[in-house]
Design an enzyme around this catalytic site. Structure first.
Site, PDB file in Angstrom:
ATOM      1  N   GLY A 231     -13.395  -6.767 -16.883  1.00 31.71           N
ATOM      2  CA  GLY A 231     -12.879  -8.208 -16.063  1.00 31.71           C
ATOM      3  C   GLY A 231     -13.103  -7.794 -14.760  1.00 31.71           C
ATOM      4  O   GLY A 231     -13.094  -6.630 -14.201  1.00 31.71           O
ATOM      5  N   HIS A 232     -12.940  -8.692 -13.818  1.00 33.16           N
ATOM      6  CA  HIS A 232     -13.125  -8.691 -12.465  1.00 33.16           C
ATOM      7  C   HIS A 232     -12.032  -7.862 -11.913  1.00 33.16           C
ATOM      8  O   HIS A 232     -10.868  -7.812 -12.395  1.00 33.16           O
ATOM      9  CB  HIS A 232     -13.141 -10.130 -11.816  1.00 33.16           C
ATOM     10  CG  HIS A 232     -12.069 -11.026 -12.114  1.00 33.16           C
ATOM     11  ND1 HIS A 232     -11.833 -12.248 -11.421  1.00 33.16           N
ATOM     12  CD2 HIS A 232     -11.005 -11.025 -13.027  1.00 33.16           C
ATOM     13  CE1 HIS A 232     -10.812 -12.642 -12.025  1.00 33.16           C
ATOM     14  NE2 HIS A 232     -10.383 -11.973 -12.925  1.00 33.16           N
ATOM     15  N   ASN A 233     -12.251  -7.328 -10.765  1.00 38.14           N
ATOM     16  CA  ASN A 233     -11.267  -6.379 -10.054  1.00 38.14           C
ATOM     17  C   ASN A 233     -10.843  -5.238 -10.805  1.00 38.14           C
ATOM     18  O   ASN A 233      -9.899  -4.549 -10.296  1.00 38.14           O
ATOM     19  CB  ASN A 233     -10.274  -7.313  -9.348  1.00 38.14           C
ATOM     20  CG  ASN A 233     -10.858  -8.135  -8.219  1.00 38.14           C
ATOM     21  OD1 ASN A 233     -11.166  -9.213  -8.723  1.00 38.14           O
ATOM     22  ND2 ASN A 233     -10.752  -7.772  -7.173  1.00 38.14           N
TER      23      ASN A 233
END
Lengths: 348, 348, 348
Positions: free
Chosen positions: B240-242
């Site tokens: 996922g993001h980050n």
């Protein structure tokens, strides 16, 4: 939903070995959902749960189980309506024959052998040494690596990738985005970081296999990863390196099978089943969706739950777990009550 | 399985630091599965479980553990046979150098910088501002977005997508169908429907990372999603993001890591592990396949099961659960027995 | 992270309905992570957990919750900072308008209708009868099958596959590698191997839907698989045939929904949730990540765990399970103690 040609109900009844209740000359031209069917359409009634919808339907006739009564239009009463549905759908939607030949935009290497009856889609890439069998189709934007062999009538959807050296038998279907023959996940942890074990084996896909969209099948480290004849894999399935899958298995979406597993014939795996490496699943075993398996499963067993138990036991445990918080309180109370009895006994 | 060039056993013994039992001049030309190996092939014996197959094998020599005796052909006795296998496979199957240059069918934007030693495959698309390093390869039908940077010797398989602005270091391998830099899943629920949070960050993939087929890595909302040096991801993994993944991690197929997690160095995740957002996994932690994690996991811990517990406890609980239906009955019986004792006491 | 144009804080405060603590004329040109922000950047402070990073940040101003004090630079104090972040990111990173027209390398069939304001990427394939609406974009290497309809402003990323006959509404976004309209997994087990049920239905994707990278959505056997207006699917999600997903749902990565499920409006599914076939999930239900569901879930219920229970109960059971090995020992001891009391009673 109709595809042009029509069939009289009497003829359908003979093909389906169904009992027709009326109007053998009536012609239907397709199958449609109950709520959209018109007088030229067949409606499909799987069982009692569809009865209300069927009564409200304008369908010209129905495929229905033999014991279902009370429909306004003629009924093709079938022992196995689902099988009858498969038959009539294939009848009304025959396989569209692809135009033989290579789309001019495709990149076909000089050393590739493409049967003149095969069809190579727009912007597909075929590498040297690949062999494309009679009436096989490579979809648009597909990739067929060096030395790959595709058997007759095998169909690759758009965007399929077959890495070098893999072999697909006859009448194999591969849906869009599937990747066959990518490297197995073989690394040896170590101080300098994981060391890669080169993956130099192949994937062998036997006849009549179907492979879902965006599914991945890893090539073997040495030797072959094998998908047995007639097996069907759904979308987003992962098959690890050196796995041997038997014949006529069904694996629902997002199943993951780790390296070197052996899956027997006629095994059925529900969605998101996960199997640890080197595990053996006996033939005809059935694992419910979401089951994770770290040990061998005997032939014919139905399993479910975390670390796969026999399905009946898994369900009893699940029900019992619902009583677990109460049980803890009951046992605490029992301890106090027994302590009181013991204290009383000591006083005597 | 042989790749042409042969090596005498004596020379292999020196390279592998193995003890050779006989015939140092004998030449082998490849490695093959035990049941297919011929007199020119090395057979690989991981341990006792392969002993029967090794005895039945026609292999000209074996790689085997030091304590394994009783084979008919010469043995390269190794402390770590799997590592030896990796070495000889790399020896017999050297990396094929790609032909430098751009396939004429590729669409390379004017503003892209492609090193003259790099290789751009058939029908690949390279957008403006992308930079392709020395000896890097973009596979057939690959997509490299605007401003992407690929380091030296980085290899993208067919059909790989790298969205704009992402950076891949040196010696990175990305297998077919992987997508790097797609939007993170950032939405704010609300009356008018979910509101999208624009995802304007990047993905940074450090040196020596390997990324499996059809794996997806989301770009950060702001800043960077990072895959640390030497980490290896299997197929169909989702990052996922980050998320920040440390160095030298191993993640098996279908692992899913939600947004903003931090995964320490040398973490190992089994297949289908799922990690909720904002969770921190300490370095060297090991999560068994199928584990789902909603809380931080301390460094070095082995965890397993639903909502990740220490693996030993998870296993004891699993065994205990098998007795749970019986336990419920036992406790009900105990309640009755205690009630009887209490009643008797009351009568006294 | 800045995108050129700057905005004075006072104007941002009005747009965000935020209270500005100082310097309304100060101009910021972008949003940046706290540890990288400079004096021209806005920093984003979600809450107390970011406070230390915010104090150390060189950001020129902050978006922060209304109750957060003690920052060195001006603060745009917001009731909902995440929503404010979404607004300013959209402001600083406006949608880049694609150049209208067809890339000369694309293969567009004669019978396809492409709006003159639409954009067809490099090496995309558009089949006959497809209809591409105003300002819609087909990404590079994308595939749009025969008779597909794309609504206005709908955007397909690179490598997206839309099979024939599917319909996507307006403002739909599909990320790279997603496959829409592949065959449902419909097979009837039988002696001769699984019999395929032809899949002749469609997929309907309503307006404002977003579909993640490498996600797969199966076409219906008959009729339609439907993704309701405003619903957002993350990466590697699987939606089976004939599923009807309601409006404004959110599904995190690797969710799998089996055939014929009905998912109500505003349902939220955590990562790796798995739902068995024919299950109904009531509107506003929320399933925690990793939950597997085999029965209907009522509207509004929060569920978790294996075979989905109400989330509070699932958590209590999980805690209780941790005491299960001890409980077994306690009950064994209790049995002995009760037996002793009974023996004593018998002696009296």
């Amino acid at each position: 939903m109709s595809a042009g040609a029509g069939f009289p109900l009497g003829r359908l009844a003979r093909m389906l070995e169904a009992t027709l209740t009326a109007e053998p000359e009536r012609v239907v031209t397709g199958v449609a959902p109950l709520d959209r069917a018109g007088p030229d359409d067949l409606g499909y009634v799987a069982g009692r749960r569809h009865l209300d919808a069927a009564r409200a339907s304008r369908a010209g006739a129905f495929i229905a189980p033999a014991d279902l009564a009370g429909l306004a239009a003629p009924v093709l009463a079938c022992r196995d309506p689902r099988r009858a549905l498969a038959t009539v759908l294939a009848l009304f939607h025959p396989r569209v024959e692809a135009v033989a030949g290579r789309d001019p935009s495709a990149c076909v290497a000089d050393g590739a052998r493409v049967d003149p009856t095969a069809s190579i889609g727009a912007l597909a890439v075929i590498e040297a040494g690949a062999s494309i069998g009679p009436r096989a189709r490579v979809g648009p934007l597909g990739y067929v690596g060096a030395g790959v062999a595709l058997g007759e009538d095998t169909v690759l959807g758009p965007h399929v990738v077959i890495y070098s050296g893999c072999e697909l038998g006859a009448r194999v279907t591969v849906h869009a985005g599937a990747v066959i023959g990518c490297d197995g996940f073989g690394f040896i942890p170590g101080r300098g970081g994981p060391l890669k074990i080169p993956q130099v084996g192949r994937v062998i896909v036997e006849d009549d296999v179907e492979i879902g969209a965006n599914t991945t099948i890893d090539r073997a480290t040495l030797g072959d990863t094998v998908i047995g004849r007639g097996t069907k894999l759904d979308n987003l399935v992962h098959i690890g390196h050196n796995v041997e899958v038997g014949r006529r298995c069904l694996m629902a979406a997002q199943v993951g099978i780790s390296g070197s597993c052996r899956i027997g014939d006629d095994v059925m795996l529900g969605g998101q089943v996960g199997i640890a490496d080197h595990v053996e699943i006996g033939e005809r075993a059935l694992l419910a969706g979401g089951t994770s398996v770290a040990r061998d499963v005997p032939a014919g067993q139905r399993s479910a739950g975390e670390w796969a138990r026999p399905a009946g036991l898994a369900h009893r445990i699940w029900v019992a777990e619902g009583q677990l918080p109460d049980l803890l309180r009951t046992v605490k109370r029992l301890e106090r009550r027994v302590a009181e009895l013991e204290a009383e006994k000591a006083r005597r």
